[in-house]
Write a protein that holds these residues in place. Sequence first.
Motif, PDB file in Angstrom:
ATOM      1  N   PRO A   1       0.822  -1.212   0.000  1.00  0.00           N
ATOM      2  CA  PRO A   1       0.000   0.000   0.000  1.00  0.00           C
ATOM      3  C   PRO A   1       0.859   1.267   0.000  1.00  0.00           C
ATOM      4  N   ASN A   2       0.485   2.208  -0.867  1.00  0.00           N
ATOM      5  CA  ASN A   2       1.128   3.519  -0.855  1.00  0.00           C
ATOM      6  C   ASN A   2       0.092   4.637  -0.829  1.00  0.00           C
ATOM      7  N   ALA A   3      -1.187   4.246  -0.573  1.00  0.00           N
ATOM      8  CA  ALA A   3      -2.271   5.227  -0.522  1.00  0.00           C
ATOM      9  C   ALA A   3      -3.455   4.585   0.180  1.00  0.00           C
ATOM     10  N   GLU A   4      -4.501   5.374   0.390  1.00  0.00           N
ATOM     11  CA  GLU A   4      -5.760   4.879   0.926  1.00  0.00           C
ATOM     12  C   GLU A   4      -6.897   5.389   0.060  1.00  0.00           C
ATOM     13  N   VAL A   5      -7.922   4.562  -0.107  1.00  0.00           N
ATOM     14  CA  VAL A   5      -9.144   4.966  -0.795  1.00  0.00           C
ATOM     15  C   VAL A   5     -10.298   4.662   0.134  1.00  0.00           C
ATOM     16  N   ALA A   6     -10.961   5.692   0.624  1.00  0.00           N
ATOM     17  CA  ALA A   6     -12.060   5.557   1.584  1.00  0.00           C
ATOM     18  C   ALA A   6     -11.630   4.734   2.798  1.00  0.00           C
ATOM     19  N   GLY A   7     -10.376   4.917   3.226  1.00  0.00           N
ATOM     20  CA  GLY A   7      -9.866   4.218   4.394  1.00  0.00           C
ATOM     21  C   GLY A   7      -9.351   2.821   4.134  1.00  0.00           C
ATOM     22  N   HIS A   8      -9.368   2.371   2.870  1.00  0.00           N
ATOM     23  CA  HIS A   8      -8.919   1.024   2.532  1.00  0.00           C
ATOM     24  C   HIS A   8      -7.531   1.085   1.909  1.00  0.00           C
TER      25      HIS A   8
ATOM     26  N   THR B 268       2.440   3.415 -12.006  1.00  0.00           N
ATOM     27  CA  THR B 268       2.357   3.776 -13.401  1.00  0.00           C
ATOM     28  C   THR B 268       1.984   2.575 -14.241  1.00  0.00           C
ATOM     29  N   GLY B 269       1.202   2.833 -15.269  1.00  0.00           N
ATOM     30  CA  GLY B 269       0.834   1.765 -16.194  1.00  0.00           C
ATOM     31  C   GLY B 269       1.526   1.910 -17.523  1.00  0.00           C
ATOM     32  N   ASP B 270       2.610   2.683 -17.565  1.00  0.00           N
ATOM     33  CA  ASP B 270       3.330   2.850 -18.821  1.00  0.00           C
ATOM     34  C   ASP B 270       3.977   1.530 -19.218  1.00  0.00           C
ATOM     35  N   VAL B 271       3.369   0.876 -20.188  1.00  0.00           N
ATOM     36  CA  VAL B 271       3.850  -0.426 -20.636  1.00  0.00           C
ATOM     37  C   VAL B 271       3.935  -0.405 -22.154  1.00  0.00           C
ATOM     38  N   GLN B 272       5.116  -0.591 -22.684  1.00  0.00           N
ATOM     39  CA  GLN B 272       5.309  -0.650 -24.128  1.00  0.00           C
ATOM     40  C   GLN B 272       4.658   0.540 -24.833  1.00  0.00           C
ATOM     41  N   GLY B 273       4.843   1.726 -24.276  1.00  0.00           N
ATOM     42  CA  GLY B 273       4.357   2.929 -24.928  1.00  0.00           C
ATOM     43  C   GLY B 273       2.914   3.276 -24.654  1.00  0.00           C
ATOM     44  N   VAL B 274       2.188   2.456 -23.886  1.00  0.00           N
ATOM     45  CA  VAL B 274       0.806   2.760 -23.549  1.00  0.00           C
ATOM     46  C   VAL B 274       0.789   3.491 -22.220  1.00  0.00           C
ATOM     47  N   SER B 275       0.281   4.717 -22.220  1.00  0.00           N
ATOM     48  CA  SER B 275       0.313   5.543 -21.020  1.00  0.00           C
ATOM     49  C   SER B 275      -0.948   5.336 -20.205  1.00  0.00           C
ATOM     50  N   GLY B 276      -0.788   5.213 -18.890  1.00  0.00           N
ATOM     51  CA  GLY B 276      -1.926   5.057 -18.002  1.00  0.00           C
ATOM     52  C   GLY B 276      -1.464   4.801 -16.593  1.00  0.00           C
ATOM     53  N   ASP B 277      -2.404   4.597 -15.704  1.00  0.00           N
ATOM     54  CA  ASP B 277      -2.102   4.292 -14.310  1.00  0.00           C
ATOM     55  C   ASP B 277      -2.902   3.081 -13.873  1.00  0.00           C
ATOM     56  N   ILE B 278      -2.431   2.437 -12.809  1.00  0.00           N
ATOM     57  CA  ILE B 278      -3.069   1.248 -12.269  1.00  0.00           C
ATOM     58  C   ILE B 278      -3.332   1.478 -10.783  1.00  0.00           C
ATOM     59  N   LEU B 279      -4.564   1.289 -10.371  1.00  0.00           N
ATOM     60  CA  LEU B 279      -4.947   1.399  -8.967  1.00  0.00           C
ATOM     61  C   LEU B 279      -5.496   0.056  -8.517  1.00  0.00           C
ATOM     62  N   THR B 280      -4.993  -0.458  -7.398  1.00  0.00           N
ATOM     63  CA  THR B 280      -5.576  -1.640  -6.776  1.00  0.00           C
ATOM     64  C   THR B 280      -6.013  -1.266  -5.366  1.00  0.00           C
TER      65      THR B 280
ATOM     66  N   THR C 232      -8.735  12.041 -13.663  1.00  0.00           N
ATOM     67  CA  THR C 232      -7.791  12.434 -12.624  1.00  0.00           C
ATOM     68  C   THR C 232      -7.811  11.424 -11.473  1.00  0.00           C
ATOM     69  N   ARG C 233      -6.771  11.491 -10.667  1.00  0.00           N
ATOM     70  CA  ARG C 233      -6.700  10.606  -9.502  1.00  0.00           C
ATOM     71  C   ARG C 233      -7.866  10.868  -8.560  1.00  0.00           C
ATOM     72  N   GLU C 234      -8.213  12.127  -8.372  1.00  0.00           N
ATOM     73  CA  GLU C 234      -9.316  12.468  -7.473  1.00  0.00           C
ATOM     74  C   GLU C 234     -10.632  11.873  -7.985  1.00  0.00           C
TER      75      GLU C 234
ATOM     76  N   ALA D 209     -12.705   8.888  -5.949  1.00  0.00           N
ATOM     77  CA  ALA D 209     -14.086   9.141  -5.546  1.00  0.00           C
ATOM     78  C   ALA D 209     -15.033   8.101  -6.135  1.00  0.00           C
ATOM     79  N   PHE D 210     -14.781   7.688  -7.362  1.00  0.00           N
ATOM     80  CA  PHE D 210     -15.612   6.683  -8.009  1.00  0.00           C
ATOM     81  C   PHE D 210     -15.492   5.345  -7.272  1.00  0.00           C
TER      82      PHE D 210
END
Length: 348
Positions: free
Chosen positions: A291-298, A304-316, A334-336, A340-341
């Motif tokens: 864990p490096n963050a919290e979402v609603a206390g979880h 980063t999801g930068d894989v083979q030139g595809v830009s994005g992020d991954i949240l678990t 955005t991250r916010e 929230a979603f």
Amino acid sequence: MSMDDELRRSMTVQADGLVDVGSLLSRSTSRGRVLRRYRRLAVASAVLAVLGVGVGGSVLAWPTSGQPGEIVGGTGVDGQGLAGVPMPPSVAGRPTVLEDPGVLGSDPTLLHLSVEVEPSVLAALQPASSVGGPAPATGWASTAGSEYLSLGSPIAVDFWAGPWALEQKRGFTRQGAVTVDGKPAEVYVAARQRLIVWEPVPGVSVAARGINGTTEEVLAAAAAGLRFDRVSSCAVRFASPAPPPAAALSRCDTNVTDEGIASGGRLVYRRADGSTLDIRDRGGEPSRETPNAEVAGHPANWRTGDVQGVSGDILTVDLPGGRNVLVLITGSFTREEVEAFVAGLTWS
């Protein structure tokens, strides 16, 4: 295959193509169940496309966690009972593909493919179970005018219906002609794979491909068992809040285990600029991320999801009750907005 490998294959698929859409959903989200049943077999991974066009609509959540799905069966032409196949909840009062071919893939919350086959075919698709045992896992996807159905695990038959069916012929060589349920069909081969392409309903192309050792006989029998006389809900185990601004639901995936229980789901929201928010219920499998963050206390992990030139992020995010969600984010979300979603998800 590791999650990094699965993500790499998922994120590098072109956004406008539907290729092997059952990987992270209909196989990987039920990984725990599959490993229990097939400890000595390798579980197949296939490519998941991040695709779709903006379509509004809400997705039904299963009423209670572990709610059994419907078991659909019938009588074969020779009088033999057709094996029951777990299905998502049916939806009454909506036109089927037989009544209106244009409904195929027109609403990501609805599914229009089902399959009924002889018990021997299901037995071939569940090698670790005896004949007469539970039906193998089934998975569905609906998006952008096309739909997908996968039957079996790890040996399986995958179906694509709609415009993307013809795309499956890439890399295959035409071998000959056959008939499927009385309709003319073409057979294509590539290495040890076999593909059958036909039009079961006028104007609706379908491709059926066997994977992981599916025999020609089982592939042909499964193709003949594909049906278009039913409408089901793309029911997932979570209900989502209103999407972020300018985003609309473009795709839904769901799968039902051999016990008739929903074991995963996927919703993709898309903006007109091509940005995607792709959220996946990974069942009870923990993220195993630090864990490096919290979402609603979880506990959560952003990377980063930068894989083979595809830009994005991954949240678990690891949620109470042994639930875990994975989110792929590209473009202007955005991250916010994403946090929230995810915080607004409610679970059955």
